[in-house]
Design an enzyme around this catalytic site. Structure first.
Site, PDB file in Angstrom:
ATOM      1  N   TRP A   1      24.972  60.307  47.840  1.00 49.97           N
ATOM      2  CA  TRP A   1      23.581  59.743  48.257  1.00 49.97           C
ATOM      3  C   TRP A   1      22.122  60.599  48.780  1.00 49.97           C
ATOM      4  O   TRP A   1      21.159  60.093  48.970  1.00 49.97           O
ATOM      5  CB  TRP A   1      23.429  58.432  49.140  1.00 49.97           C
ATOM      6  CG  TRP A   1      24.298  57.959  48.238  1.00 49.97           C
ATOM      7  CD1 TRP A   1      25.150  57.758  46.974  1.00 49.97           C
ATOM      8  CD2 TRP A   1      23.896  55.589  48.748  1.00 49.97           C
ATOM      9  NE1 TRP A   1      25.887  56.333  46.918  1.00 49.97           N
ATOM     10  CE2 TRP A   1      25.647  55.388  47.626  1.00 49.97           C
ATOM     11  CE3 TRP A   1      23.965  55.159  49.787  1.00 49.97           C
ATOM     12  CZ2 TRP A   1      25.211  54.505  47.331  1.00 49.97           C
ATOM     13  CZ3 TRP A   1      23.855  54.335  49.422  1.00 49.97           C
ATOM     14  CH2 TRP A   1      24.920  53.148  48.174  1.00 49.97           C
ATOM     15  N   LYS A   2      23.268  62.197  49.681  1.00 45.65           N
ATOM     16  CA  LYS A   2      22.439  63.125  50.337  1.00 45.65           C
ATOM     17  C   LYS A   2      20.937  61.927  51.074  1.00 45.65           C
ATOM     18  O   LYS A   2      21.220  60.910  51.867  1.00 45.65           O
ATOM     19  CB  LYS A   2      21.541  63.393  49.388  1.00 45.65           C
ATOM     20  CG  LYS A   2      22.420  64.595  48.012  1.00 45.65           C
ATOM     21  CD  LYS A   2      21.811  65.851  47.613  1.00 45.65           C
ATOM     22  CE  LYS A   2      23.123  66.093  46.890  1.00 45.65           C
ATOM     23  NZ  LYS A   2      22.999  67.495  46.221  1.00 45.65           N
TER      24      LYS A   2
ATOM     25  N   GLU B   1      23.908  72.556  50.828  1.00 39.57           N
ATOM     26  CA  GLU B   1      22.186  72.058  52.209  1.00 39.57           C
ATOM     27  C   GLU B   1      22.920  72.092  53.281  1.00 39.57           C
ATOM     28  O   GLU B   1      21.541  72.575  54.053  1.00 39.57           O
ATOM     29  CB  GLU B   1      22.119  70.604  51.645  1.00 39.57           C
ATOM     30  CG  GLU B   1      21.809  70.818  49.821  1.00 39.57           C
ATOM     31  CD  GLU B   1      21.851  69.623  48.999  1.00 39.57           C
ATOM     32  OE1 GLU B   1      21.693  68.228  49.666  1.00 39.57           O
ATOM     33  OE2 GLU B   1      21.023  69.694  48.214  1.00 39.57           O
TER      34      GLU B   1
ATOM     35  N   GLU C   1      31.174  73.628  44.348  1.00 38.32           N
ATOM     36  CA  GLU C   1      29.932  72.945  44.006  1.00 38.32           C
ATOM     37  C   GLU C   1      28.696  74.496  43.562  1.00 38.32           C
ATOM     38  O   GLU C   1      27.930  74.599  45.283  1.00 38.32           O
ATOM     39  CB  GLU C   1      28.790  72.242  44.950  1.00 38.32           C
ATOM     40  CG  GLU C   1      29.545  71.301  45.049  1.00 38.32           C
ATOM     41  CD  GLU C   1      29.287  69.710  45.748  1.00 38.32           C
ATOM     42  OE1 GLU C   1      28.341  68.825  44.794  1.00 38.32           O
ATOM     43  OE2 GLU C   1      28.069  69.945  46.911  1.00 38.32           O
TER      44      GLU C   1
ATOM     45  N   GLY D   1      21.421  70.115  41.887  1.00 37.93           N
ATOM     46  CA  GLY D   1      19.492  69.348  41.509  1.00 37.93           C
ATOM     47  C   GLY D   1      18.780  70.514  40.774  1.00 37.93           C
ATOM     48  O   GLY D   1      17.998  70.397  40.317  1.00 37.93           O
TER      49      GLY D   1
ATOM     50  N   SER E   1      24.553  69.283  39.246  1.00 36.78           N
ATOM     51  CA  SER E   1      24.538  68.644  37.659  1.00 36.78           C
ATOM     52  C   SER E   1      25.524  67.866  37.159  1.00 36.78           C
ATOM     53  O   SER E   1      25.369  67.759  36.082  1.00 36.78           O
ATOM     54  CB  SER E   1      23.746  70.243  37.262  1.00 36.78           C
ATOM     55  OG  SER E   1      22.328  70.382  38.398  1.00 36.78           O
TER      56      SER E   1
ATOM     57  N   GLY F   1      25.700  64.209  42.804  1.00 38.39           N
ATOM     58  CA  GLY F   1      24.032  63.574  43.662  1.00 38.39           C
ATOM     59  C   GLY F   1      23.046  63.075  42.775  1.00 38.39           C
ATOM     60  O   GLY F   1      23.298  61.468  43.092  1.00 38.39           O
ATOM     61  N   GLY F   2      22.160  63.274  42.407  1.00 34.75           N
ATOM     62  CA  GLY F   2      21.470  62.596  41.453  1.00 34.75           C
ATOM     63  C   GLY F   2      22.212  61.515  40.646  1.00 34.75           C
ATOM     64  O   GLY F   2      21.532  60.441  40.749  1.00 34.75           O
TER      65      GLY F   2
HETATM   66  P1  13P Z   1      23.315  67.096  41.697  1.00 35.07           P
HETATM   67  O1  13P Z   1      23.826  65.819  41.318  1.00 35.07           O
HETATM   68  O2  13P Z   1      22.033  66.351  41.951  1.00 35.07           O
HETATM   69  O3  13P Z   1      23.357  68.410  40.939  1.00 35.07           O
HETATM   70  O4  13P Z   1      23.787  67.444  43.410  1.00 35.07           O
HETATM   71  C1  13P Z   1      25.484  68.148  43.527  1.00 35.07           C
HETATM   72  C2  13P Z   1      26.027  67.967  45.196  1.00 35.07           C
HETATM   73  O5  13P Z   1      24.901  68.584  46.210  1.00 35.07           O
HETATM   74  C3  13P Z   1      27.145  66.970  45.346  1.00 35.07           C
HETATM   75  O6  13P Z   1      26.757  66.504  46.736  1.00 35.07           O
END
Ligand code: 13P
Length: 252
Positions: free
Chosen positions: A11-12, A98, A168, A174, A214, A235-236
């Site tokens: 979920w960041k 990140e 990743e 993202g 993604s 992520g998103g």
């Molecule tokens: P996204 O799916 O938003 O590209 O993010 C991937 C991610 O960093 C999952 O840890």
């Protein structure tokens, strides 16, 4: 060989508390039990305890997105493995790009966190992946080797069953630019080869290697059908029930 498969959402730094509760309720109502598939969500630390309780009767387990490697001490702003464990988490995400690129975490930090996680019976999900310029300079393999070997330094063979790796590629996170299934598969095979060199083929063939970057409902099927992709870290698209459910429920 049948490997563990893990479908995970990260979920960041998103969601208010009430939105988090609603999302978990929506997910638990919609996830279909699939043999051998595990489901995990990486929760912002302030909600970890409540969301872990909420997940107790569901197919989902929780994880934290980061932690420090010391048990306790004067480390203002950090959370410890003991705290993460105490809040009911099963997993800990370690070395997310990140963390590495915004917060300057090194391979040595990653390794200390992996060791601390194992001491406290948390399952480390170790993130690795190259930057765009590293891929363009043909350095992907070198980067993966440095990150995987760095993370696993002095980790015993007997602990490897608790570890998963998330590949990743930073250029895919993202950005909407998902790696093709073939590019991801090639990187996953490289990761397995690195692990084979360290621990032998049984462990390299059994360790779950997830893809992240993604992942969306419309590209999950192509990724998941690859032999060496054992799930995804999303992520998103893990932030909304309508996006995450079709991913976790993708057909075998
Ligand atoms: P996204 O799916 O938003 O590209 O993010 C991937 C991610 O960093 C999952 O840890």
């Amino acid at each position: 060989m049948k490997r563990r498969e893990i479908f995970a959402g990260n979920w960041k730094m998103y969601k208010t508390y009430q939105d988090a509760v609603d999302l978990v309720k929506g997910l638990s109502a919609g996830v279909k039990k699939t043999d051998g598939r595990e489901y995990a969500i990486f929760i912002p630390a302030p909600y970890l305890r409540d969301i872990s309780s909420l997940c107790a009767d569901t197919l989902f387990v929780t994880g934290a997105q980061n932690m420090y490697f010391e048990n306790q001490g004067a480390f203002t702003g950090e959370i410890s493995p003991l705290m993460v464990r105490d809040c009911g988490a099963a997993f800990i995400l370690i070395g997310h790009s990140e963390r590495r690129h915004i917060f300057h975490e090194t391979d040595e930090d990653v390794n200390k966190k992996v060791r601390a996680a194992l001491t406290h019976r948390l399952q480390p999900m170790i993130c690795v992946g190259e930057l765009l310029n590293e891929r363009e300079n043909n350095e992907t393999l070198q980067v993966l080797e440095r990150q995987v070997k760095g993370a696993l330094l002095n980790i015993e063979k007997s602990d490897m069953a608790k570890i998963s790796i998330a590949y990743e590629p930073v250029w895919a996170i993202g950005t909407g630019k998902v790696a093709t299934p073939e590019i991801a598969e090639e990187a996953h095979i490289s990761i397995r080869n690195i692990i084979k060199g360290l621990y032998g083929s049984d462990i390299s063939e059994s360790i779950p290697v997830l893809y992240g970057g993604s992942v969306k409902p419309d590209n999950i099927a192509g990724l998941y059908k690859m032999n060496n992709i054992d799930g995804v870290l999303v992520g998103g698209a893990s932030l909304e029930t309508k996006d995450f459910l079709p991913i976790v429920n993708v057909k075998n």
